[in-house]
Each structure stands twice: as structure tokens, then as C-alpha cells.
Design a protein around this motif. Structure first.
Motif, PDB file in Angstrom:
ATOM      1  N   LEU A   1     -25.356  26.665  17.991  1.00  0.00           N
ATOM      2  CA  LEU A   1     -25.998  26.030  16.846  1.00  0.00           C
ATOM      3  C   LEU A   1     -27.014  25.004  17.328  1.00  0.00           C
ATOM      4  O   LEU A   1     -26.800  24.360  18.351  1.00  0.00           O
ATOM      5  N   LEU A   2     -28.094  24.857  16.595  1.00  0.00           N
ATOM      6  CA  LEU A   2     -29.015  23.749  16.851  1.00  0.00           C
ATOM      7  C   LEU A   2     -28.843  22.744  15.724  1.00  0.00           C
ATOM      8  O   LEU A   2     -28.834  23.109  14.549  1.00  0.00           O
ATOM      9  N   LEU A   3     -28.713  21.455  16.104  1.00  0.00           N
ATOM     10  CA  LEU A   3     -28.536  20.401  15.114  1.00  0.00           C
ATOM     11  C   LEU A   3     -29.574  19.318  15.374  1.00  0.00           C
ATOM     12  O   LEU A   3     -29.632  18.766  16.475  1.00  0.00           O
ATOM     13  N   ASP A   4     -30.376  19.048  14.381  1.00  0.00           N
ATOM     14  CA  ASP A   4     -31.412  18.024  14.492  1.00  0.00           C
ATOM     15  C   ASP A   4     -30.852  16.755  13.832  1.00  0.00           C
ATOM     16  O   ASP A   4     -30.730  16.689  12.611  1.00  0.00           O
ATOM     17  N   ILE A   5     -30.481  15.791  14.664  1.00  0.00           N
ATOM     18  CA  ILE A   5     -29.719  14.644  14.163  1.00  0.00           C
ATOM     19  C   ILE A   5     -30.425  13.329  14.465  1.00  0.00           C
ATOM     20  O   ILE A   5     -30.891  13.106  15.588  1.00  0.00           O
ATOM     21  N   ASP A   6     -30.475  12.472  13.467  1.00  0.00           N
ATOM     22  CA  ASP A   6     -30.995  11.127  13.671  1.00  0.00           C
ATOM     23  C   ASP A   6     -29.792  10.190  13.828  1.00  0.00           C
ATOM     24  O   ASP A   6     -29.130   9.845  12.853  1.00  0.00           O
ATOM     25  N   GLY A   7     -29.507   9.821  15.088  1.00  0.00           N
ATOM     26  CA  GLY A   7     -28.352   8.953  15.341  1.00  0.00           C
ATOM     27  C   GLY A   7     -28.311   8.589  16.809  1.00  0.00           C
ATOM     28  O   GLY A   7     -29.013   9.204  17.618  1.00  0.00           O
ATOM     29  N   PRO A   8     -27.486   7.610  17.178  1.00  0.00           N
ATOM     30  CA  PRO A   8     -27.432   7.162  18.572  1.00  0.00           C
ATOM     31  C   PRO A   8     -26.856   8.234  19.490  1.00  0.00           C
ATOM     32  O   PRO A   8     -25.724   8.702  19.257  1.00  0.00           O
ATOM     33  N   SER A   9     -27.618   8.603  20.509  1.00  0.00           N
ATOM     34  CA  SER A   9     -27.293   9.769  21.337  1.00  0.00           C
ATOM     35  C   SER A   9     -25.837   9.838  21.794  1.00  0.00           C
ATOM     36  O   SER A   9     -25.168  10.841  21.578  1.00  0.00           O
ATOM     37  N   GLU A  10     -25.374   8.782  22.444  1.00  0.00           N
ATOM     38  CA  GLU A  10     -24.035   8.862  23.015  1.00  0.00           C
ATOM     39  C   GLU A  10     -22.971   9.068  21.949  1.00  0.00           C
ATOM     40  O   GLU A  10     -22.069   9.897  22.102  1.00  0.00           O
ATOM     41  N   ALA A  11     -23.101   8.327  20.853  1.00  0.00           N
ATOM     42  CA  ALA A  11     -22.122   8.438  19.773  1.00  0.00           C
ATOM     43  C   ALA A  11     -22.165   9.834  19.151  1.00  0.00           C
ATOM     44  O   ALA A  11     -21.121  10.436  18.862  1.00  0.00           O
ATOM     45  N   VAL A  12     -23.376  10.360  18.979  1.00  0.00           N
ATOM     46  CA  VAL A  12     -23.509  11.696  18.398  1.00  0.00           C
ATOM     47  C   VAL A  12     -22.827  12.726  19.296  1.00  0.00           C
ATOM     48  O   VAL A  12     -22.014  13.539  18.850  1.00  0.00           O
ATOM     49  N   ARG A  13     -23.139  12.634  20.578  1.00  0.00           N
ATOM     50  CA  ARG A  13     -22.543  13.585  21.511  1.00  0.00           C
ATOM     51  C   ARG A  13     -21.010  13.527  21.459  1.00  0.00           C
ATOM     52  O   ARG A  13     -20.338  14.549  21.327  1.00  0.00           O
ATOM     53  N   GLU A  14     -20.484  12.296  21.498  1.00  0.00           N
ATOM     54  CA  GLU A  14     -19.026  12.153  21.494  1.00  0.00           C
ATOM     55  C   GLU A  14     -18.410  12.722  20.223  1.00  0.00           C
ATOM     56  O   GLU A  14     -17.380  13.398  20.270  1.00  0.00           O
ATOM     57  N   ARG A  15     -19.086  12.481  19.112  1.00  0.00           N
ATOM     58  CA  ARG A  15     -18.544  12.965  17.841  1.00  0.00           C
ATOM     59  C   ARG A  15     -18.555  14.503  17.789  1.00  0.00           C
ATOM     60  O   ARG A  15     -17.585  15.127  17.354  1.00  0.00           O
ATOM     61  N   LEU A  16     -19.631  15.097  18.269  1.00  0.00           N
ATOM     62  CA  LEU A  16     -19.708  16.561  18.241  1.00  0.00           C
ATOM     63  C   LEU A  16     -18.655  17.161  19.170  1.00  0.00           C
ATOM     64  O   LEU A  16     -18.017  18.158  18.847  1.00  0.00           O
ATOM     65  N   GLU A  17     -18.480  16.518  20.313  1.00  0.00           N
ATOM     66  CA  GLU A  17     -17.515  17.048  21.284  1.00  0.00           C
ATOM     67  C   GLU A  17     -16.078  16.933  20.787  1.00  0.00           C
ATOM     68  O   GLU A  17     -15.191  17.634  21.287  1.00  0.00           O
ATOM     69  N   LEU A  18     -15.865  16.077  19.831  1.00  0.00           N
ATOM     70  CA  LEU A  18     -14.529  15.881  19.269  1.00  0.00           C
ATOM     71  C   LEU A  18     -14.006  17.142  18.567  1.00  0.00           C
ATOM     72  O   LEU A  18     -12.802  17.382  18.510  1.00  0.00           O
ATOM     73  N   ASP A  19     -14.938  17.938  18.026  1.00  0.00           N
ATOM     74  CA  ASP A  19     -14.517  19.137  17.299  1.00  0.00           C
ATOM     75  C   ASP A  19     -13.861  20.121  18.265  1.00  0.00           C
ATOM     76  O   ASP A  19     -14.390  20.406  19.338  1.00  0.00           O
ATOM     77  N   LEU A  20     -12.723  20.652  17.871  1.00  0.00           N
ATOM     78  CA  LEU A  20     -11.928  21.482  18.787  1.00  0.00           C
ATOM     79  C   LEU A  20     -12.610  22.794  19.174  1.00  0.00           C
ATOM     80  O   LEU A  20     -12.363  23.333  20.238  1.00  0.00           O
TER      81      LEU A  20
ATOM     82  N   THR B   1     -33.113  13.678  18.327  1.00  0.00           N
ATOM     83  CA  THR B   1     -32.694  14.663  19.318  1.00  0.00           C
ATOM     84  C   THR B   1     -32.210  15.916  18.605  1.00  0.00           C
ATOM     85  O   THR B   1     -31.464  15.829  17.624  1.00  0.00           O
ATOM     86  N   VAL B   2     -32.675  17.052  19.102  1.00  0.00           N
ATOM     87  CA  VAL B   2     -32.098  18.308  18.630  1.00  0.00           C
ATOM     88  C   VAL B   2     -31.036  18.707  19.649  1.00  0.00           C
ATOM     89  O   VAL B   2     -31.318  18.835  20.837  1.00  0.00           O
ATOM     90  N   TRP B   3     -29.816  18.863  19.186  1.00  0.00           N
ATOM     91  CA  TRP B   3     -28.689  19.197  20.054  1.00  0.00           C
ATOM     92  C   TRP B   3     -28.361  20.668  19.960  1.00  0.00           C
ATOM     93  O   TRP B   3     -28.439  21.258  18.882  1.00  0.00           O
ATOM     94  N   ARG B   4     -28.009  21.217  21.089  1.00  0.00           N
ATOM     95  CA  ARG B   4     -27.488  22.592  21.045  1.00  0.00           C
ATOM     96  C   ARG B   4     -25.985  22.516  21.264  1.00  0.00           C
ATOM     97  O   ARG B   4     -25.515  21.937  22.234  1.00  0.00           O
ATOM     98  N   VAL B   5     -25.255  23.100  20.343  1.00  0.00           N
ATOM     99  CA  VAL B   5     -23.801  23.071  20.419  1.00  0.00           C
ATOM    100  C   VAL B   5     -23.311  24.482  20.694  1.00  0.00           C
ATOM    101  O   VAL B   5     -23.647  25.413  19.963  1.00  0.00           O
ATOM    102  N   GLU B   6     -22.560  24.629  21.755  1.00  0.00           N
ATOM    103  CA  GLU B   6     -21.943  25.935  22.024  1.00  0.00           C
ATOM    104  C   GLU B   6     -20.474  25.844  21.704  1.00  0.00           C
ATOM    105  O   GLU B   6     -19.776  24.944  22.180  1.00  0.00           O
ATOM    106  N   ALA B   7     -20.033  26.789  20.891  1.00  0.00           N
ATOM    107  CA  ALA B   7     -18.664  26.687  20.382  1.00  0.00           C
ATOM    108  C   ALA B   7     -18.053  28.067  20.244  1.00  0.00           C
ATOM    109  O   ALA B   7     -18.748  29.073  20.288  1.00  0.00           O
ATOM    110  N   ASP B   8     -16.739  28.081  20.102  1.00  0.00           N
ATOM    111  CA  ASP B   8     -16.077  29.342  19.779  1.00  0.00           C
ATOM    112  C   ASP B   8     -16.460  29.717  18.365  1.00  0.00           C
ATOM    113  O   ASP B   8     -16.805  28.863  17.544  1.00  0.00           O
ATOM    114  N   LYS B   9     -16.359  31.007  18.103  1.00  0.00           N
ATOM    115  CA  LYS B   9     -16.702  31.454  16.759  1.00  0.00           C
ATOM    116  C   LYS B   9     -15.699  30.863  15.763  1.00  0.00           C
ATOM    117  O   LYS B   9     -14.505  30.908  15.988  1.00  0.00           O
ATOM    118  N   ASP B  10     -16.220  30.291  14.713  1.00  0.00           N
ATOM    119  CA  ASP B  10     -15.371  29.571  13.778  1.00  0.00           C
ATOM    120  C   ASP B  10     -16.158  29.471  12.474  1.00  0.00           C
ATOM    121  O   ASP B  10     -17.224  28.851  12.431  1.00  0.00           O
TER     122      ASP B  10
END
Ligand SMILES: Nc1ncnc2c1ncn2[C@@H]1O[C@H](COP(=O)(O)OP(=O)(O)O)[C@@H](O)[C@H]1O
Ligand SMILES: [Mg+2]
Length: 344
Positions: A228-247, A262-271
Motif C-alpha cells: 500500500l502507498l500512504l500519503d501522510i502528513d505527520g511526524p515521521s518517526e511516530a507515523v512509522r511506529e504507528r504503522l508498524e504496530l499493525d500486526l 512523506t509517502v510511505w510504502r507498507v508491505e503487509a500480509d493480505k488482510d
């Protein structure tokens, strides 16, 4: 070793290959993977000097295929989709004949013929008529003719298509055994074909290159990974940590900067619920969500078109043999008019 730059091939109004570029390094085995009609054969015929590109350039071992076709052919062994075999010739005579066409000095021919018969394990059929061979043997004789002039590069067009499972295993083993000495580009429309054989895969679809990666990475994408690509307006480190929290999330990567965000690319299991959960996570954290995009769909589409069942694929090929490509194009001109077929 192989360089393709901006190659386009049109057959009249039909664009078979559209502005493709890729490289194959010395010693690599690269799989050229794509569904039927993707442009694999066209690309290979351009590389081997049998077809001039409409636009762009290709070179092999530093020689331009258009400007130095002889130098290129000396360095390439080509196994076309339907090998140029003469059914009424005995295997050994056929190989001598090919060796002569390839201008191997007369006194060297017997040694070369013996060497390729041994290399391709076809010694047992050397006295048989080519027309009497099983498909597996025919394909190995096809490889023998591609190898006879000791080329550095092998270009193999669907080398196992139409073979039964046992023959497929044998021919694959043979190709793998050639790997050390040669740089190999092999095409296939069958997904498992590349897994065991190739170090890298170039995926072509509708005349365009869609991806180039190791078979492992491509398989991982296929087995339900989700990007997924996510275009997020927020503090980088906090955003990263929050996204990584998802199982379901495996990896969070900074994809690009866009308008100070920052546009983030998230690689995840299919869900199924992933998009909703991540959107919620971003919004409840008080950040702005400017965009969300699912990636990798085009690759999935291509994989769907590829055949994953080998025996079914072999069957299908048996039933619907590809017609010999209608040569509406003038042949790439070369000095000798001796070889009618695609014998180099
Ligand atoms: N000689 C030709 N004349 C017109 N169209 C062609 C010719 N050869 C191939 N094509 C078209 O170009 C496209 C790519 O074909 P090809 O390179 O054979 O694909 P692949 O080997 O991946 O199956 C297809 O749509 C095919 O129909
Ligand atoms: Mg083809």
C-alpha cells in the motif's frame, strides 16, 4: 553482457514491444516471463539479430546487433521457439551441417559435434533421424545446435514448452548445468519455470517490462503480500511506529517525499481490513491522510494470466501448436543466404 535500450518493435500498426530496456550481466540466468503475446519472442529475435527493432538499440558482448550482426551471432546461441530441425537428417549429420553454416573450420567440426552430443546427452541418438526423436530429445538437439559454436550467451525461447513433466525436468537440469559457462536469457509463460532455474526474472506484459526481481521476491508478492502507498502528513518517526504496530504489517518504507509530506510504502500480509485499520490509525492519531493506493495489482493481473500448472500448459501447447510466425518482416540482412531457418 546483454543490453537492451529503448527497444520498440511494431508490426505494421501493431506494437509488439514498447520501449523496453534491460540488462543481463555476465554469468546471470535471467527468466523472461510473460503470458502469450507479451513480446518475448520478438525481443529475442531482435537480440539475436533476426529482426531489426523499429526503435532503440540492443547489444551483446558490446556489439550492436544492427551494426555487427556477425560478431553478435558468433557470441549467441539461439534456441528458437520451434528449433530449425531437419526431420530427414540424422542427428550427427544435422549438427555437422549446422557447424558448417556457422563457419566452424572443417577439421574442428567432428570434435565440436562430439562435445555438444556429450554436453546435451544426445550421444545415444546421434544416428537417428531427427524426425524420429521424442520431443525431449528434439529440444536437446536444439540446444546442441545452439551450443556448437561455443557461444558465451544463450538465448532460449520457451525451451521446455510442449515437453512432458519428465522431459521438462531433464531439459531444466541441462540448462542449469550450462549456467556456469554461459550467460542465459530464457523465456517462458510458465511461472514455476523460473523459480528453480533463474537468478532473476524480468516480467513482460503487453510489450512492456513490468518488473525485474528475484523469483523469491516475486513469489512473495504473489503469495498474498499486499503493498500500500500512504500519503501522510505527520511526524515521521511516530507515523512509522504507528504503522508498524499493525500486526499484518511487515515492512514500512519511505517511498517518496510529496509536498513536504512523506509517502510511505507498507508491505503487509493480505488482510481485507488492512486499509480501513491503517486509515483509522492515521486519523485517530490526528495526522492528515492525503492518499492511499494499493500496489502490485498489475503484477497480480499478469500472474493470473501466466500458467502455473505445468502439465496443463504442456498439454495446451500440444493441442494448439503456435503457427510459425508469419514473416511479414524482411529478414535481418546478413552476408550469407545459406541458412533459411533460425539456425544461429
Ligand atoms: N510477424 C508478426 N506480424 C504481426 N504481429 C506479430 C508478428 N509476430 C508477433 N506479432 C504480435 O506481436 C505480439 C508479441 O508477439 P511475440 O513476441 O510472439 O510474443 P510472445 O513470444 O511473448 O508470445 C503479439 O501480439 C503477436 O500477435
Ligand atoms: Mg513466443
Amino acid at each position: 553482457m546483454i543490453q537492451v535500450e529503448g527497444v520498440t518493435k511494431r508490426y505494421g500498426p501493431k506494437t509488439a514491444v514498447s520501449n523496453i530496456s534491460f540488462e543481463v550481466e555476465r554469468g546471470e540466468i535471467v527468466g523472461f516471463l510473460g503470458p502469450n503475446g507479451a513480446g518475448k519472442t520478438t525481443t529475442m529475435r531482435i537480440l539475436t539479430g533476426f529482426l531489426p527493432p523499429t526503435l532503440g538499440t540492443a547489444s551483446v558482448a558490446g556489439f550492436d546487433v544492427g551494426k555487427s550482426p556477425i560478431e553478435v551471432k558468433r557470441r549467441i546461441g539461439y534456441l528458437p521457439e520451434s528449433p530449425p530441425l531437419y526431420p530427414e537428417m540424422e542427428v550427427e549429420d544435422y549438427l555437422r551441417f549446422v557447424a558448417a553454416i556457422k563457419r566452424i573450420p572443417k577439421k574442428e567440426i567432428p570434435r565440436r559435434v562430439d562435445a555438444v552430443l556429450e554436453r546435451t546427452a544426445t550421444g545415444a541418438v546421434r544416428d537417428l533421424l531427427v524426425g524420429k526423436l521424442s520431443k525431449g530429445y528434439r529440444q536437446r538437439v536444439g540446444l546442441a545446435q545452439a551450443l556448437i559454436h561455443g557461444p558465451e550467451v544463450l538465448v532460449l525461447d520457451e525451451p521446455t514448452s510442449g515437453l512432458d513433466p519428465k522431459q521438462i525436468i531433464e531439459v531444466r537440469g541441462l540448462i542449469r548445468s550450462l549456467a556456469g559457462e554461459h550467460t542465459i536469457l530464457l523465456s517462458t509463460h510458465i511461472l514455476p519455470e523460473v523459480a528453480g532455474t533463474c537468478g532473476r526474472v524480468i516480467i513482460i506484459n503487453e510489450g512492456r517490462i513490468e518488473a525485474s526481481d528475484t523469483p523469491e521476491n516475486l513469489t512473495a508478492q504473489l503469495q498474498g503480500a499486499n503493498s500500500l502507498l500512504l500519503d501522510i502528513d505527520g511526524p515521521s518517526e511516530a507515523v512509522r511506529e504507528r504503522l508498524e504496530l499493525d500486526l499484518a504489517v511487515r515492512k514500512v518504507i519511505e517511498h517518496e517525499a510529496r509536498n513536504g509530506r512523506t509517502v510511505w510504502r507498507v508491505e503487509a500480509d493480505k488482510d481485507e481490513n488492512l486499509t480501513r485499520r491503517l486509515a483509522e490509525a492515521v486519523v485517530t492519531s490526528g495526522w492528515g491522510l492525503y492518499g492511499m493506493q494499493s500496489l502490485g495489482l498489475s503484477l497480480e493481473d499478469i500472474f493470473l494470466k501466466l500458467t502455473s500448472d505445468e502439465s496443463a500448459a504442456a498439454q495446451a501447447e500440444e493441442e494448439v501448436p503456435e503457427p510459425e510466425a508469419a514473416e511479414s518482416d524482411p529478414p535481418a540482412d546478413e552476408g550469407s543466404g545459406s541458412g533459411e531457418g533460425e539456425d544461429e
